[in-house]
Structures are given as structure tokens and as C-alpha cells.
Design a protein around this motif. Sequence first.
Motif, short mmCIF file in Angstrom:
data_model
loop_
_atom_site.label_atom_id
_atom_site.label_comp_id
_atom_site.label_asym_id
_atom_site.label_seq_id
_atom_site.Cartn_x
_atom_site.Cartn_y
_atom_site.Cartn_z
N THR A 6 -2.29 12.13 4.59
CA THR A 6 -1.56 11.46 3.38
C THR A 6 -0.32 11.10 3.92
N GLY A 7 0.39 10.13 3.35
CA GLY A 7 1.95 9.60 3.88
C GLY A 7 1.67 8.69 5.17
N LYS A 8 0.60 8.22 5.18
CA LYS A 8 0.45 7.06 6.45
C LYS A 8 1.20 5.89 5.91
N PRO A 9 1.93 5.39 6.77
CA PRO A 9 2.51 3.83 6.56
C PRO A 9 1.29 2.95 6.14
N ALA A 10 1.71 1.97 5.30
CA ALA A 10 0.81 0.92 4.93
C ALA A 10 0.32 0.31 6.23
N VAL A 11 1.23 0.24 7.14
CA VAL A 11 0.73 -0.80 8.33
C VAL A 11 -0.02 -0.14 9.10
N ILE A 12 -0.48 1.13 9.21
CA ILE A 12 -1.37 1.92 9.97
C ILE A 12 -2.56 2.41 9.03
N GLY A 13 -1.94 2.71 7.79
CA GLY A 13 -2.72 3.50 6.90
C GLY A 13 -4.08 3.22 6.32
N ALA A 14 -4.35 1.68 6.09
CA ALA A 14 -5.22 1.05 5.25
C ALA A 14 -6.07 0.31 6.37
N GLY A 15 -7.51 0.31 5.87
CA GLY A 15 -8.38 -0.73 6.62
C GLY A 15 -9.15 0.14 7.77
N ALA A 16 -10.44 -0.14 7.57
CA ALA A 16 -11.45 0.36 8.57
C ALA A 16 -11.36 -0.38 9.69
N ASP A 17 -11.00 -1.40 9.70
CA ASP A 17 -10.98 -2.25 11.21
C ASP A 17 -9.65 -3.13 10.98
N ALA A 18 -9.40 -4.04 12.01
CA ALA A 18 -8.26 -4.81 12.27
C ALA A 18 -8.17 -5.79 11.06
N ALA A 19 -9.17 -6.52 10.50
CA ALA A 19 -9.34 -7.41 9.58
C ALA A 19 -9.02 -6.66 8.35
N ALA A 20 -9.35 -5.52 7.85
CA ALA A 20 -9.36 -4.81 6.89
C ALA A 20 -7.86 -4.64 6.39
N ALA A 21 -7.14 -4.05 7.55
CA ALA A 21 -5.78 -3.50 7.81
C ALA A 21 -4.67 -4.82 7.48
N ARG A 22 -5.06 -5.94 8.22
CA ARG A 22 -4.19 -7.00 7.97
C ARG A 22 -4.42 -7.38 6.29
N THR A 23 -5.44 -7.52 5.55
CA THR A 23 -5.55 -7.67 4.36
C THR A 23 -4.72 -6.55 3.66
N ALA A 24 -4.86 -5.55 3.85
CA ALA A 24 -4.12 -4.40 3.14
C ALA A 24 -2.55 -4.54 3.16
N ILE A 25 -2.06 -5.04 4.11
CA ILE A 25 -0.64 -5.21 4.37
C ILE A 25 -0.31 -6.72 3.93
N GLY A 26 -1.27 -7.47 3.74
CA GLY A 26 -0.99 -9.01 3.48
C GLY A 26 -0.60 -9.94 4.76
N ALA A 27 -1.09 -9.38 5.75
CA ALA A 27 -0.62 -10.11 6.86
C ALA A 27 -1.76 -11.57 7.23
N GLY A 28 -3.00 -11.20 6.91
CA GLY A 28 -3.92 -12.38 7.01
C GLY A 28 -4.26 -12.60 8.49
N THR A 29 -4.56 -13.80 8.74
CA THR A 29 -4.57 -14.12 10.04
C THR A 29 -3.89 -15.43 10.39
N SER A 30 -3.66 -15.91 11.78
CA SER A 30 -2.87 -16.94 11.97
C SER A 30 -3.74 -18.23 12.09
N SER A 31 -2.91 -19.51 11.68
CA SER A 31 -3.42 -20.43 11.67
C SER A 31 -3.10 -21.42 12.68
N VAL A 32 -2.18 -20.63 13.74
CA VAL A 32 -1.59 -21.54 14.79
C VAL A 32 -2.58 -21.91 15.64
N VAL A 33 -2.65 -23.43 15.94
CA VAL A 33 -3.59 -24.07 16.91
C VAL A 33 -2.84 -24.44 17.99
N VAL A 34 -3.24 -24.08 19.33
CA VAL A 34 -2.54 -24.41 20.53
C VAL A 34 -3.16 -25.56 21.02
#
Length: 120
Positions: A43-71
Motif C-alpha cells: 500500500t501507499g505506492k506512488p502512482a508513478v511506480i504503483g500501477a501497471g503490470a508492464d511499462a505500457a500499463a504504467a504509462r496509461t495509469a499515470i496518463g503519460a501515453g507514448t511519445s509521437s516525436v519523429v526524428v
Amino acid sequence: MTTYARLTTGTHDDPQQAVRDITVIESDLEGGEGGTVAWADVTGKPAVIGAGADAAAARTAIGAGTSSVVVGTGAANAAAGNHVHTATQVTATAIGPGTATTVQGILAELAARITTLETT
């Protein structure tokens, strides 16, 4: 709640001495209380590390999504970190009385003006 260690000689002003006086109660550490704890039960995990079974789920949980930057090299692309713009590619406001709008052009106009001033 099990006590795993205790301070054996009271309080100290010196934190290092306090650490030296901690006595570990080994019997409590050997067996533990039921083995491991499931990540979901912590209990008491910060949202940034507390949610998500994998990196994609964690980004979704904190509203980060993915980057659309194109080099790339287009106007809407980001430049690579090792990219270098040439002086003819960098635009600037013309310095009157000159009319050049690239760094290279402005430098050429300034060089010509200096040459003119030195020879007159």
C-alpha cells in the motif's frame, strides 16, 4: 507486527553510534511472516511506480501515453542529438543595411562591409 531490530542502549545524539547499538533479532528474520508480499498488496505506492503490470500499463495509469516525436529532417520532425545545422540552414533576421536571412549570408555581408571599411 514483528520487531526485527531494536536499539539496545537508548537514544543517541550520534546517529552512527545509534546504528552500532542496533541489535538484530535473528529468529524474526529467519522465518519471516509468510514469505513474500504480492506487489498488489503493497500500500501507499506512488502512482508513478504503483500501477501497471508492464511499462505500457504504467504509462496509461499515470496518463503519460507514448511519445509521437519523429526524428527526421522535416519541418515537423525532431533533430537527432548529433545533428548539426549548417550556417546556410540557420535563418535569422537580416541586419540592415544587409538583406541576407541565413547566418552564412549575414556573415558574408559583414565580411564584405569590413573589407570595404578597411580599404577606404
